[in-house]
Design an enzyme around this catalytic site. Sequence first.
Site, PDB file in Angstrom:
ATOM      1  N   HIS A  35       8.393   1.232  18.051  1.00  0.00           N
ATOM      2  CA  HIS A  35       7.602   1.389  16.846  1.00  0.00           C
ATOM      3  C   HIS A  35       6.159   1.021  17.152  1.00  0.00           C
ATOM      4  O   HIS A  35       5.223   0.956  15.792  1.00  0.00           O
ATOM      5  CB  HIS A  35       8.069   0.436  15.776  1.00  0.00           C
ATOM      6  N   LYS A  54      -0.653  -1.683   2.363  1.00  0.00           N
ATOM      7  CA  LYS A  54       0.060  -1.628   3.543  1.00  0.00           C
ATOM      8  C   LYS A  54      -0.566  -3.190   4.120  1.00  0.00           C
ATOM      9  O   LYS A  54      -1.424  -3.743   3.610  1.00  0.00           O
ATOM     10  CB  LYS A  54      -0.529  -0.635   4.434  1.00  0.00           C
ATOM     11  N   ARG A  55       0.157  -3.749   5.256  1.00  0.00           N
ATOM     12  CA  ARG A  55      -0.488  -4.748   6.070  1.00  0.00           C
ATOM     13  C   ARG A  55      -1.873  -4.482   6.307  1.00  0.00           C
ATOM     14  O   ARG A  55      -2.282  -3.576   6.610  1.00  0.00           O
ATOM     15  CB  ARG A  55       0.406  -5.073   7.132  1.00  0.00           C
ATOM     16  N   THR A  74       5.250   4.985   6.751  1.00  0.00           N
ATOM     17  CA  THR A  74       5.974   5.401   5.755  1.00  0.00           C
ATOM     18  C   THR A  74       5.599   5.265   4.504  1.00  0.00           C
ATOM     19  O   THR A  74       6.065   6.120   3.530  1.00  0.00           O
ATOM     20  CB  THR A  74       7.454   4.501   5.812  1.00  0.00           C
ATOM     21  N   LYS A 103       5.892   7.979   0.955  1.00  0.00           N
ATOM     22  CA  LYS A 103       6.280   7.694  -0.267  1.00  0.00           C
ATOM     23  C   LYS A 103       5.249   8.030  -1.431  1.00  0.00           C
ATOM     24  O   LYS A 103       5.621   8.495  -2.557  1.00  0.00           O
ATOM     25  CB  LYS A 103       6.522   5.944  -0.451  1.00  0.00           C
ATOM     26  N   LYS A 153      -5.727  -0.092  10.809  1.00  0.00           N
ATOM     27  CA  LYS A 153      -5.373   0.625   9.881  1.00  0.00           C
ATOM     28  C   LYS A 153      -6.795   0.806   8.876  1.00  0.00           C
ATOM     29  O   LYS A 153      -6.622   1.478   7.830  1.00  0.00           O
ATOM     30  CB  LYS A 153      -4.479  -0.228   8.917  1.00  0.00           C
TER      31      LYS A 153
HETATM   32  C1  26V Z   1       6.050  -6.997  16.683  1.00  0.00           C
HETATM   33  C2  26V Z   1       6.257  -8.261  16.765  1.00  0.00           C
HETATM   34  C3  26V Z   1       5.772  -9.090  17.819  1.00  0.00           C
HETATM   35  C4  26V Z   1       6.642 -10.520  18.085  1.00  0.00           C
HETATM   36  C5  26V Z   1       6.384 -11.203  16.627  1.00  0.00           C
HETATM   37  C6  26V Z   1       7.017 -10.545  15.692  1.00  0.00           C
HETATM   38  C7  26V Z   1       6.856  -8.992  15.533  1.00  0.00           C
HETATM   39  C8  26V Z   1       6.961  -8.273  14.531  1.00  0.00           C
HETATM   40  C9  26V Z   1       7.071  -6.850  14.477  1.00  0.00           C
HETATM   41  C10 26V Z   1       6.666  -6.593  15.597  1.00  0.00           C
HETATM   42  C11 26V Z   1       6.212  -5.045  15.861  1.00  0.00           C
HETATM   43  C12 26V Z   1       5.724  -4.327  14.786  1.00  0.00           C
HETATM   44  C13 26V Z   1       5.917  -2.865  14.649  1.00  0.00           C
HETATM   45  C14 26V Z   1       5.820  -1.938  13.216  1.00  0.00           C
HETATM   46  O1  26V Z   1       6.108  -2.583  12.358  1.00  0.00           O
HETATM   47  N1  26V Z   1       5.667  -0.836  13.337  1.00  0.00           N
HETATM   48  C15 26V Z   1       5.562  -0.111  12.490  1.00  0.00           C
HETATM   49  O2  26V Z   1       6.778   0.563  12.460  1.00  0.00           O
HETATM   50  C16 26V Z   1       6.785   1.627  11.299  1.00  0.00           C
HETATM   51  C17 26V Z   1       8.178   2.065  11.188  1.00  0.00           C
HETATM   52  O3  26V Z   1       8.651   2.923  12.394  1.00  0.00           O
HETATM   53  C18 26V Z   1       5.838   2.592  11.305  1.00  0.00           C
HETATM   54  O4  26V Z   1       5.982   3.418  10.106  1.00  0.00           O
HETATM   55  C19 26V Z   1       4.362   2.082  11.543  1.00  0.00           C
HETATM   56  O5  26V Z   1       3.572   2.955  11.804  1.00  0.00           O
HETATM   57  C20 26V Z   1       4.498   0.871  12.516  1.00  0.00           C
HETATM   58  O6  26V Z   1       3.105   0.269  12.757  1.00  0.00           O
END
Ligand code: 26V
Length: 800
Positions: free
Chosen positions: A356, A537-538, A645, A649, A543
């Site tokens: 992701h 969004k975050r 996503t 929406k 972004k």
């Molecule tokens: C990484 C980490 C690293 C360790 C600590 C906790 C943590 C939590 C999440 C992440 C990865 C986040 C990646 C993410 O949210 N990607 C998003 O995924 C969406 C669904 O596929 C996508 O639409 C977004 O573009 C993408 O940023």
Amino acid sequence: MNALHPAPLTRDAFRAEILRHLTYTVGKDASHASLYDWRMALSFALRDRIVTPWFHATRRTWAEDHKRVYYLSMEFLIGRILEDAAINLGLREVAAEALADLGQDFATVAATEPDAALGNGGLGRLAACYMESMATLGCPAYGYGIRYEHGLFRQEFENGQQVELAEDWLSQKHAWEFERPECAYTIGFKGQVETQRGRSVWVAGESVRASAYDTPVVGWAGRWANTLRLWGALPTKRFDLARFNSGDYAAAAESETLARTISRVLYPEDATYQGKELRLKQEYFLTSAAIQDILRRYLDSHSDLRALPAKVAIQMNDTHPALAGPELIRILTDHHGIGFGEAVEIARACLGYTNHTLLPEALERWSTWLMGNVLPRHMQIIERIDEDHLKAHPKRPHYVGIVKHHEVRMGELAFISSHRVNGVSALHTDLVKARLFPELDALHPGRIVNQTNGITPRRWLRMANPRLATLVTEAIGAGWEDDLDRLAGLEGHVGDAAFRERFAAAKRANKAETADWIRRATGTTVSPDAIFDVQVKRIHEYKRQLLNLLHTIAVWHDIRQNPNANHVPRVKIFAGKAAPGYVVAKEIIHLINDVAGVINADPATRDLLRVVYPPNYNVSMAERLIPAADLSEQISTAGKEASGTGNMKLSLNGALTIGTLDGANVEIRDHVGAENFFLFGLTAEEVLERRKDPDHARHAIMESQMLQDVLQMLAEGRFSPGQPGRYHGIVDRVWNHDYFLVASDFASYCAAQRAVDAAYQDGDGWSRKAAINTARMGFFSSDRAIRGYMRDIWNTGSAL
Ligand code: 26V
């Protein structure tokens, strides 16, 4: 009537059900019941109706020995459940009528439900959409996650700055779950590996229990329901009564506290990785409980573990559950005596990995020291997987591998453990191949596949936007909810002026309602006639909320300079949280609030420009803002947003996108048509080129008088008069460290925004474009995405 389709509930019968639960489950008399009590009674009455399809699905899956899908995710960002469940059960109207007979308003009751916020953003919300689609499609599936006591923090602003408060969703009873204390597994940590009778045996030094809590997830029309199984951590040791009786209360509770920390909080980071031991323990806790549960279920009705892949597909949502490979291999070898090589093959045939993110700072790596300490046997297994992979592929370059520089790279581990690796949009998958795993892609051609993300139309159109949903049904008939390609049928109506008017009227009514809500939430009055320009969004540098904000300041400046020009009224709507430790993102939040304060107080621009930033963005706020949006801001630096996503929406709800060629924007634009999309900015390739010029920002700034003026205003402290130097850091970064190319894309972005203004002034033309956006979004249903996973990755079919 059969098991699947019990007799339809009448209003009177359902009212009796609600009253029965109010009396006997909640223990309240109708004359003294609070909104909370009514919600509980209503939720239990609805939950009863899910149990029938749920049992049916479980029995059918057993009887047919159907292959099951296991979706492992550290995050499930579910939001509210009540109305979504009511809609999928076909009971939304009956429930509202029954409640009305009891003197209660459905929407008021439903609004008291706290969001289940067990996720940060896109990745967690995707998991929730996929759970709903798997249930809709009759794909036998379990979601596995952690039952965090505290979900994502609540955001408040103090003097414009984000403060985080603990979120406490479980302080109220969670009406949708079934506690399963009898379903629990021991999860070990630390200790050492011993050899006993030729086999490795891990003797853990610490352990906790993972105890199951099941929430049924019902699909569209109540045809099928799956289980979301969340694990709560409990101590393995019994309560130390002796210590308690001797007066040492704290020590008596020690092991309990220690264990419970594991499922206490969701990590609020989503794109910076920190190698925290507790996070590794959480990941292993989820993964081990899931793998043990999967094997227990399989062995209940099978004996040959070598045939596991015929019945089990395990999907890893990012690398967070990537210990699934080593854990499965450990149990197959150490507990069941299967040879290592064969165990690796079995695991690989079961596992799939979804990537992701490409952001290097978000890719998980654990120090071999920590991994070896917390999970000594898994560390050995990881090293063996790596060695065997190198032996099998002697041409593997020296810099490629799982264990490098005393770190375990979880992306490589997940890749090598899986038979399929997928990206989440066409562009992202290309970049996963070309930039993230080029060598592994070459060694394993065909392993990387694309599955473009999708969203569930039940929640994101039918539920969130009842006005538009009703219009759609009137135009093309019922049935689009589980066959979103039917939206194409709207194209035939777009040429009809009366239809366009009704489309515009629905949007206008949503905006009016949301304008009221914005006033309540922020104190700022906004006009529903203005363009609702939405970026939700975050908060992240990539972004580029900053780019949007610089444009906001530019518009303000322009109105003041040229008060008599033809300005189109706008409301800039921002919403989103920053990770608590992400200093730059928090500065951007502060700046948005400061800019909002100055602009909203300016009598010279008050009818033309407003900036609002309602605090505490969550799924419920998204459901409120997205149906009211005219313009969808999808402006990430190309190559950085894996998919997005929210972009889907918004477009589905009739917003036009202003966006870069990034993530799924590319495919959205292909579907809706270039003439219905406001494109700007560098491409992913051009971004790399531009960065080679060390002066790229300076050049861009020199070419734009407007950008110079805006940066000057920031530098002078126009938005922070009490502390003029407050934003010098931001200004300095744009000039000297503009990694995300805000300056380089500024002019192109402003030009696209001018095109937006021009298009909006043709009200009917805008409505046409908006309606075409809705009509052409069928592809982005999560049902299509899940069918793709079933076909290309899980090798499974529907049980319906
Ligand atoms: C990484 C980490 C690293 C360790 C600590 C906790 C943590 C939590 C999440 C992440 C990865 C986040 C990646 C993410 O949210 N990607 C998003 O995924 C969406 C669904 O596929 C996508 O639409 C977004 O573009 C993408 O940023």
